[in-house]
Design an enzyme around this catalytic site. Structure first.
Site, PDB file in Angstrom:
ATOM      1  N   SER A 298      46.180  15.019  25.392  1.00 59.32           N
ATOM      2  CA  SER A 298      45.675  16.292  24.862  1.00 59.32           C
ATOM      3  C   SER A 298      46.581  16.783  23.767  1.00 59.32           C
ATOM      4  CB  SER A 298      45.686  17.389  25.926  1.00 59.32           C
ATOM      5  OG  SER A 298      44.792  17.123  26.906  1.00 59.32           O
TER       6      SER A 298
ATOM      7  N   GLU B  45      52.996  23.251  38.777  1.00 56.06           N
ATOM      8  CA  GLU B  45      52.157  24.353  38.343  1.00 56.06           C
ATOM      9  C   GLU B  45      51.828  25.324  39.474  1.00 56.06           C
ATOM     10  OE1 GLU B  45      48.667  23.274  36.348  1.00 56.06           O
ATOM     11  OE2 GLU B  45      48.786  25.003  35.015  1.00 56.06           O
TER      12      GLU B  45
END
Lengths: 394, 377
Positions: free
Chosen positions: A164, A247
Site C-alpha cells: 500500500s 494495533e
C-alpha cells in the site's frame, strides 16, 4: 475518567473543525478506505499539521514524542477524528505499525533515527510482507537478504507485492530470508530499507477500481544498512507477527465512523432516487444500520477484554465480521444506485468506491477463507489444516 | 456503557450454568416436555432460593436492583439448557412491562411478589401473538361506570396455564395509542392450551367475553411509549435466550464433529465442516455483541428511539444466529440430527418459535427503516 475523554474530544474538535472548514477543507472525509490514493501531497501536509497540533502518534509514550493517551482515550480520539471527517491517515503505517515495533524491539539508535520522522509527519512508511507466492501462506517468503562481510550491510533480492502506498513512501520494512535453504517461519530477517536507492523499483498495480493504491516493489541488490535490522537475523517472523499485534483495534472505531458516513450517504441517496420506497431495499438498509451497531458493540467488547492477553472469540471473528458487512454495504450501494452506478462522472463517486473497493476487504489481511480456518482452529479447537512449511507450534 | 464481564457478572453466569447443567439436562428437559412444559422442581428453585425473578427488579420493589445485562446472562444460560419454566414470561416480559408502564400502585402491588418469586406471571399481547407492533390488537376494553369490560382473544400467551397473573393488553379503540394493560385474575381467564412444535414453551389462547374488571385492575397510566419500552426490554431478554440457544448448538456440534469419524478421520477436520462452524461462531459472536451491547445501553439509560434500535439489533441478530446455528447443528449431525433422540431438533424448534415472539426480524427491520429514512412505509 469519562470527563477526561469528553474534554479530549472537545479539544480535538476545537482544533479540527476550523481546519477542515478552511485551509484543509478539500480533505474532509477524503483518503479513507477505498479512497487512499486521493490527494497524496495534500494529505502529507495534513500529517505535518496534525504533528504541529500534537495530534500525531497520540498513543505513543511521551518520551518518544507521543501523547501517552490511554486505550480508552485513543479510541475516543480515532472515533472523534473520523466522525468529524478527518482525512485518511497517510502516516498510519508508521504510527500504528512500525513505530510501536521500534519502540518495543528497536535499538536506541533506530528509535532516534526513525521515530521523530514518524511523529513529525515527514517520513512515510510502507509494509513489505506479501510476495507473489507468499499471500495467505505468508511464511513462504522468498526474498533473499545476504550480508556483505566487509560492510555488514544486507543486499536484498526479490519482490514484494500489494504494498500500500509504496509510491508515496520513503521507507519500507521488509521480511526476507537470511538463512539460505531455511523454510517457513525460520531463517527470516526484519529489515528497514530506504526506497529511494538503486536496486529498488516500484510499479503501481492497476486495481479493478482503475486506481492504484497498491504496488509491486522489486529489489535487485538494494541495501539495508547493518544497523537497520530489527531484532536479530533469524528473528524476523517473531518481529513481523508482533508488529501485526500492535494495533489492538484502537483505530477500529475510527474505521466504523467511516462506515457510518458511507451509510449516511447511502441512505440520502436512497431517499433521493426513490430506492427507499422498495421494501427489500428498506430492509437491507435497516440491516446494514443494525449490523454497524453490532460491529461497534463488538469493538467495545474487544476493548473491555483487551488486557488479559487471550485471543477472545470476539477478536478472532471481528475481521470476518466487518469485512463481510462492508462488502454487503458495497453491494447494497450498487443496488441503491441502480443503473446510474455504472456511469462514471469524472471519477468514481464515494458509493462506487465502496462498491468496488470493498471487494478487497475480504481478501487483504487474511482472506475470508483463512479467517474461517483461524476461527475453526483457534477458537473452536478443530483440527488444523496441513501446513508442511510451518512450524507446528505456529 | 459497561460491557465488561466483571467478577460479579461472571459469578452470576457461572452459578446459572452450574445450576442448569444439573437441573435442566436433556433428560429433565424431555421429562418437562411431557409434563406440560414446566419443570416444576427447577422452577421452584429458580423462583425461590436462586432468586432469579428479582434480579432486575428495583430494590425499592424488593428486587436486587441489578440490570438487564445481568438478567440477560441468566437468560443466555436458560437458552443453552432449554429451560422449561416461566422465567421469560415472569421475569423478562411481565416484570419489565410493569416496571416501565405500571402505575405506582400497580408496581407496589405486583413487583415485590414477582421479585420474591411468589408469583408466576405472563402477558397476553395481541391477537397475532406476542407481537409488540400489534399490542392490544384483538382485545377491546369497554367502560361500564368505573368498571372495564374486556372482550376479544389473544393467541400465544406464553406459560399461561398456571400463571397467577395474566396481564392483558387491550384497546379502547382501533388506535394503538389507546392501549391499556389490565391484571386478569387467574379464574377469569378462559385459556385453551395449543399444541406446539416446541413443547418446552407452552402457549395458550386467551378468550374473554365481556369479562368485568374493577377500576383497580387497570395497571398502566396511558403512556403508550412506556409499554413500548417494556416490550423492547423483553425483546432484548428474549434475544439473550436465543444467544444461548445458538451457543449451545455450536458447542454440541463442535463436540460431535470431533468425535464422529468418516474416511478415517474426524469429520471436524474437513474444511467444508470447519468453515460452517466458523461461520456459525461469527454469528454467535455477533449475537453476543448485539445482546450485551443492547442490554448495557438499556441499563445506561437511553432515549426511546435508541432503545428501539438496541432491541432491534439484539432481536434480529440473535434470531438469525439461533436459527442458523440450529440449522447447522442438524445438518452437521447428519442422519442422527434428523432423529427425535438427538437434541438439535429441540433447539431448532425453539429458535424458530422465539423468532416470531416479540416481533419478527422483518417487522423490526421495517421499524428501523422507517426511523432511518424518516418516513413511514
Amino acid at each position: 475518567m469519562s470527563e477526561q475523554i469528553e474534554s479530549l474530544r472537545r479539544e480535538l474538535a476545537d482544533w479540527l473543525t476550523p481546519r477542515l472548514a478552511g485551509q484543509f477543507g478539500q480533505l474532509r472525509h477524503r483518503g479513507g478506505p477505498g479512497d487512499e490514493d486521493a490527494l497524496g501531497a495534500e494529505r502529507k501536509e495534513w500529517e505535518q499539521e496534525l504533528a504541529r497540533g500534537g495530534w500525531s502518534c497520540v498513543g505513543w509514550p511521551t518520551e518518544h514524542g507521543g501523547r501517552g493517551l490511554t486505550i480508552a482515550e485513543q479510541v475516543a480520539f480515532h472515533e472523534e477524528y473520523a466522525r468529524l471527517g478527518g482525512p485518511g491517515r497517510m502516516g498510519h503505517i508508521g504510527e500504528g505499525l512500525i513505530g510501536p515495533t521500534l519502540i518495543a524491539f528497536g535499538t536506541p539508535e533506530q528509535q532516534q533515527r526513525f521515530l521523530p520522522g514518524i511523529v513529525a509527519g515527514t517520513e512515510f512508511w510502507c509494509q513489505g510482507y506479501s510476495e507473489p507466492n507468499a499471500g495467505s501462506d505468508l511464511a513462504n517468503v522468498q526474498t533473499r537478504a545476504v550480508q556483505d562481510p566487509a560492510t555488514g550491510h544486507w543486499r536484498v533480492h526479490g519482490q514484494k507485492v500489494w504494498t500500500s502506498l509504496a509510491h508515496e513512501s520513503d521507507w519500507i520494512f521488509v521480511l526476507a530470508r537470511c538463512e539460505p535453504g531455511s523454510q517457513g517461519h525460520k531463517g527470516l530477517i526484519f529489515l528497514l530499507m530506504k526506497l529511494d536507492q538503486p536496486g529498488v523499483e516500484i510499479r503501481p498495480i492497476r486495481q479493478l477500481t482503475g486506481t492504484s493504491e497498491f504496488n509491486e516493489v522489486f529489489f535487485d541488490g538494494a541495501i539495508a544498512e547493518a544497523g537497520h535490522v530489527v531484532g536479530a537475523p533469524g528473528d524476523g517472523w517473531k518481529i513481523a507477527m508482533a508488529l501485526l499485534g500492535f494495533e489492538r483495534g484502537v483505530s477500529t472505531l475510527g474505521q466504523q465512523m467511516h462506515f457510518a458516513h458511507e451509510l449516511e450517504l447511502l441512505v440520502d441517496t436512497a431517499r433521493q432516487n426513490g430506492a427507499a420506497k422498495i421494501p427489500a431495499i428498506r430492509a437491507r438498509l435497516a440491516e446494514a444500520a443494525l449490523g454497524l451497531k453490532v460491529l461497534r458493540a463488538n469493538a467495545l467488547r474487544m476493548m473491555a477484554g483487551a488486557d488479559d492477553g487471550q485471543l477472545h472469540r470476539e477478536a478472532l471473528s471481528y475481521k470476518y465480521a466487518w469485512s463481510n458487512w462492508h462488502r454487503e454495504l458495497g453491494q447494497l450501494a450498487a443496488d441503491v444506485l441502480g443503473p446510474d452506478g455504472d456511469v462514471i462522472d469524472g471519477e468514481l463517486n464515494r458509493l462506487q468506491q465502496v462498491y468496488l473497493f470493498s471487494r478487497s476487504d475480504t481478501i487483504y489481511a487474511g482472506t475470508n477463507e483463512i479467517q474461517l480456518n483461524l476461527i475453526a482452529e483457534r477458537a473452536l479447537g478443530l483440527p488444523r489444516e496441513p501446513r508442511p512449511n510451518a512450524n507446528p507450534k505456529g | 456503557m459497561n460491557l465488561e464481564l466483571n467478577q460479579d457478572r461472571q459469578m452470576i453466569r457461572g452459578a446459572a450454568e452450574d445450576f442448569l447443567s444439573a437441573y435442566s439436562d436433556s433428560a429433565k428437559v424431555r421429562a418437562a416436555h411431557a409434563a406440560g412444559g414446566i419443570d416444576a422442581e427447577a422452577w421452584r428453585r429458580i423462583a425461590g432460593e436462586l432468586g432469579w425473578c428479582g434480579i432486575a427488579i428495583a430494590e425499592e420493589h424488593g428486587g436486587l436492583g441489578l440490570g438487564l445485562f445481568e438478567l440477560a446472562l441468566l437468560q443466555e444460560q436458560a437458552g443453552r439448557f432449554l429451560l422449561a419454566a416461566p422465567l421469560f414470561a415472569t421475569a423478562c416480559l411481565a416484570a419489565p412491562l410493569l416496571a416501565e408502564a405500571g402505575t405506582d400502585a400497580a408496581r407496589q402491588h405486583w413487583l415485590p411478589a414477582l421479585a420474591a418469586g411468589e408469583l408466576t406471571a405472563t402477558v397476553a399481547l395481541s391477537a397475532r401473538g406476542l407481537d409488540p407492533f400489534a399490542v392490544g390488537d384483538g382485545m377491546y376494553a369497554g367502560r361500564d361506570g368505573d368498571d372495564y369490560l374486556l372482550t376479544g382473544r389473544c393467541r400465544h400467551v406464553p406459560h399461561a396455564l398456571g400463571a397467577d397473573l395474566v396481564i392483558v393488553a387491550a384497546r379502547f379503540s382501533a388506535n394503538v395509542e389507546s392501549t391499556a394493560l389490565f391484571a386478569l385474575p387467574a379464574d377469569a381467564a378462559t385459556l385453551t392450551p395449543l399444541a406446539t412444535l416446541d413443547q418446552g414453551r407452552p402457549v395458550a389462547e386467551l378468550r374473554l367475553n365481556g369479562v368485568r374488571l374493577p377500576a383497580e385492575a387497570r395497571l398502566d397510566d396511558g403512556d403508550a411509549a412506556a409499554i413500548v419500552r417494556g416490550l423492547s426490554r423483553a425483546a432484548i431478554a428474549l434475544a439473550a435466550e436465543q444467544l444461548g440457544l445458538a451457543l449451545q448448538c455450536l458447542d454440541l456440534t463442535v463436540a460431535y464433529v470431533l468425535e464422529r469419524q468418516q474416511f478415517g478421520r474426524p469429520i471436524g477436520s474437513f474444511q467444508a465442516v470447519k468453515h460452517r462452524l466458523a461461520e456459525t461462531m461469527v454469528k454467535v459472536e455477533a449475537a453476543r455483541s448485539a445482546v450485551y451491547g443492547a442490554a448495557a445501553e438499556a441499563d445506561a439509560g437511553i432515549s426511546d428511539d435508541e432503545l428501539l434500535l438496541a432491541a432491534a439489533s439484539a432481536k434480529t441478530v440473535a434470531d438469525a444466529a439461533a436459527r442458523f446455528a440450529a440449522q447447522e447443528a442438524i445438518q452437521l449431525h447428519g442422519g442422527v440430527g434428523f432423529t427425535w433422540e438427538y437434541d438439535p431438533h429441540l433447539y431448532f424448534k425453539r429458535a424458530q418459535a422465539f423468532s416470531h415472539w416479540l416481533g419478527s426480524a422483518d417487522a423490526w427491520r421495517e421499524r428501523v427503516a422507517a426511523k432511518l429514512l424518516e418516513d413511514a412505509a
